[in-house]
Write a protein that holds these residues in place. Structure first.
Motif, PDB file in Angstrom:
ATOM      1  N   GLN A   1      -9.082 -23.063 -41.004  1.00  8.37           N
ATOM      2  CA  GLN A   1      -9.068 -21.593 -41.608  1.00  8.37           C
ATOM      3  C   GLN A   1      -8.029 -21.321 -42.543  1.00  8.37           C
ATOM      4  O   GLN A   1      -8.214 -20.654 -43.728  1.00  8.37           O
ATOM      5  N   LEU A   2      -6.751 -21.968 -42.513  1.00  8.30           N
ATOM      6  CA  LEU A   2      -5.817 -21.609 -43.462  1.00  8.30           C
ATOM      7  C   LEU A   2      -6.141 -22.120 -44.708  1.00  8.30           C
ATOM      8  O   LEU A   2      -6.183 -21.731 -45.894  1.00  8.30           O
ATOM      9  N   TYR A   3      -6.573 -23.579 -44.819  1.00  5.32           N
ATOM     10  CA  TYR A   3      -6.736 -24.026 -45.985  1.00  5.32           C
ATOM     11  C   TYR A   3      -8.086 -23.618 -46.491  1.00  5.32           C
ATOM     12  O   TYR A   3      -8.383 -23.709 -47.753  1.00  5.32           O
ATOM     13  N   ALA A   4      -9.104 -22.873 -45.841  1.00  4.60           N
ATOM     14  CA  ALA A   4     -10.375 -22.189 -46.405  1.00  4.60           C
ATOM     15  C   ALA A   4      -9.835 -20.921 -47.233  1.00  4.60           C
ATOM     16  O   ALA A   4     -10.807 -20.562 -47.974  1.00  4.60           O
TER      17      ALA A   4
ATOM     18  N   HIS B   1      -4.543 -20.992 -51.041  1.00  2.00           N
ATOM     19  CA  HIS B   1      -4.806 -21.757 -51.859  1.00  2.00           C
ATOM     20  C   HIS B   1      -3.649 -22.366 -52.306  1.00  2.00           C
ATOM     21  O   HIS B   1      -2.479 -21.528 -52.317  1.00  2.00           O
ATOM     22  N   ASP B   2      -3.596 -23.290 -52.996  1.00  3.97           N
ATOM     23  CA  ASP B   2      -2.157 -24.104 -53.370  1.00  3.97           C
ATOM     24  C   ASP B   2      -1.121 -24.086 -52.351  1.00  3.97           C
ATOM     25  O   ASP B   2       0.120 -23.855 -52.546  1.00  3.97           O
ATOM     26  N   ILE B   3      -1.450 -24.457 -51.106  1.00  2.72           N
ATOM     27  CA  ILE B   3      -0.536 -24.565 -50.105  1.00  2.72           C
ATOM     28  C   ILE B   3       0.505 -25.700 -50.122  1.00  2.72           C
ATOM     29  O   ILE B   3      -0.233 -26.901 -50.242  1.00  2.72           O
ATOM     30  N   ARG B   4       1.582 -25.624 -49.836  1.00  2.00           N
ATOM     31  CA  ARG B   4       2.695 -26.848 -50.217  1.00  2.00           C
ATOM     32  C   ARG B   4       3.855 -26.143 -49.118  1.00  2.00           C
ATOM     33  O   ARG B   4       4.109 -25.215 -49.055  1.00  2.00           O
ATOM     34  N   TYR B   5       4.277 -27.208 -48.531  1.00  2.00           N
ATOM     35  CA  TYR B   5       5.488 -27.235 -47.669  1.00  2.00           C
ATOM     36  C   TYR B   5       6.646 -28.045 -48.224  1.00  2.00           C
ATOM     37  O   TYR B   5       6.372 -29.114 -48.579  1.00  2.00           O
TER      38      TYR B   5
ATOM     39  N   ALA C   1       3.826 -32.297 -44.565  1.00  2.00           N
ATOM     40  CA  ALA C   1       4.074 -31.696 -45.950  1.00  2.00           C
ATOM     41  C   ALA C   1       2.985 -32.242 -46.620  1.00  2.00           C
ATOM     42  O   ALA C   1       2.561 -31.526 -47.743  1.00  2.00           O
ATOM     43  N   THR C   2       2.384 -33.139 -46.265  1.00  2.00           N
ATOM     44  CA  THR C   2       1.153 -33.931 -47.092  1.00  2.00           C
ATOM     45  C   THR C   2      -0.334 -33.549 -46.739  1.00  2.00           C
ATOM     46  O   THR C   2      -1.209 -34.081 -47.169  1.00  2.00           O
ATOM     47  N   LEU C   3      -0.255 -32.614 -45.685  1.00  2.00           N
ATOM     48  CA  LEU C   3      -1.468 -32.468 -44.973  1.00  2.00           C
ATOM     49  C   LEU C   3      -2.252 -31.291 -46.128  1.00  2.00           C
ATOM     50  O   LEU C   3      -1.598 -30.813 -46.785  1.00  2.00           O
ATOM     51  N   ASP C   4      -3.626 -31.403 -46.198  1.00  2.00           N
ATOM     52  CA  ASP C   4      -4.449 -30.591 -46.981  1.00  2.00           C
ATOM     53  C   ASP C   4      -5.679 -30.547 -46.411  1.00  2.00           C
ATOM     54  O   ASP C   4      -5.858 -31.085 -45.288  1.00  2.00           O
ATOM     55  N   ALA C   5      -6.504 -29.984 -46.739  1.00  2.00           N
ATOM     56  CA  ALA C   5      -7.997 -29.716 -46.323  1.00  2.00           C
ATOM     57  C   ALA C   5      -8.683 -30.889 -46.009  1.00  2.00           C
ATOM     58  O   ALA C   5      -9.621 -30.906 -45.152  1.00  2.00           O
ATOM     59  N   SER C   6      -8.477 -31.919 -47.135  1.00  2.00           N
ATOM     60  CA  SER C   6      -9.208 -33.110 -46.874  1.00  2.00           C
ATOM     61  C   SER C   6      -8.773 -34.315 -45.851  1.00  2.00           C
ATOM     62  O   SER C   6      -9.262 -35.201 -45.712  1.00  2.00           O
ATOM     63  N   SER C   7      -7.361 -33.787 -45.424  1.00  2.00           N
ATOM     64  CA  SER C   7      -6.664 -34.825 -44.374  1.00  2.00           C
ATOM     65  C   SER C   7      -6.435 -34.221 -43.214  1.00  2.00           C
ATOM     66  O   SER C   7      -5.564 -34.993 -42.272  1.00  2.00           O
TER      67      SER C   7
END
Length: 140
Positions: free
Chosen positions: A52-55, A58-62, A13-19
């Motif tokens: 690709q998903l994060y590129a 936007h504002d992706i949150r689980y 749940a805390t993944l993002d493009a930078s992690s």
């Protein structure tokens, strides 16, 4: 809730493009991932999918709603995905409910997502979304 599922759910749940380097902490190198739109084998392919998903979105949150370990090394996560995509729903937020069926030892080696692909994608495309909505109304 199992300790593994708690750790996995929090990490996912805390993944993002930078992690995305943390994917290797959650998934085995030979992970098999499947959802209604994709089938991937191996950690490099999974990382490419998330890149690709994060590129593109936007504002992706689980939001993780529930976890359930049904057997040692097997369980489910129930979640809602929230995101925006410039080509879907006029760039407005979209929410999608789904669940993940996971198999693990020390890391997840099989991950299968279940969700309504139409609710994710097709219902938010101009013209096609209207047709799908009309069909759903006729079938209800």
């Amino acid at each position: 809730m199992s300790a593994f599922l708690t750790r996995f759910a929090n990490g996912f749940a805390t993944l993002d493009a930078s992690s995305l380097d943390r994917l290797g902490e959650l998934y085995s190198p030979d992970v098999h991932f499947r959802d209604p739109l994709h089938q991937l084998d191996g950690l490099p392919a999974l990382r490419g999918y998330f890149e690709q998903l994060y590129a593109n979105a936007h504002d992706i949150r689980y939001d993780i709603h529930a976890t359930d370990e049904i057997a040692p090394g097997e369980g489910y996560l129930r979640w809602t995905l929230h995101f925006r995509h410039p080509r879907l729903n006029g760039g407005r937020p979209i929410s999608l409910d789904g669940c993940s069926h996971l198999h693990w030892e020390t890391q997840v080696y099989r991950h299968r997502d279940y969700f309504d692909a139409g609710a994710l994608l097709y219902e938010h495309i101009p013209v096609l979304g209207g047709v799908i909505g009309w069909l759903k109304g006729r079938l209800a």
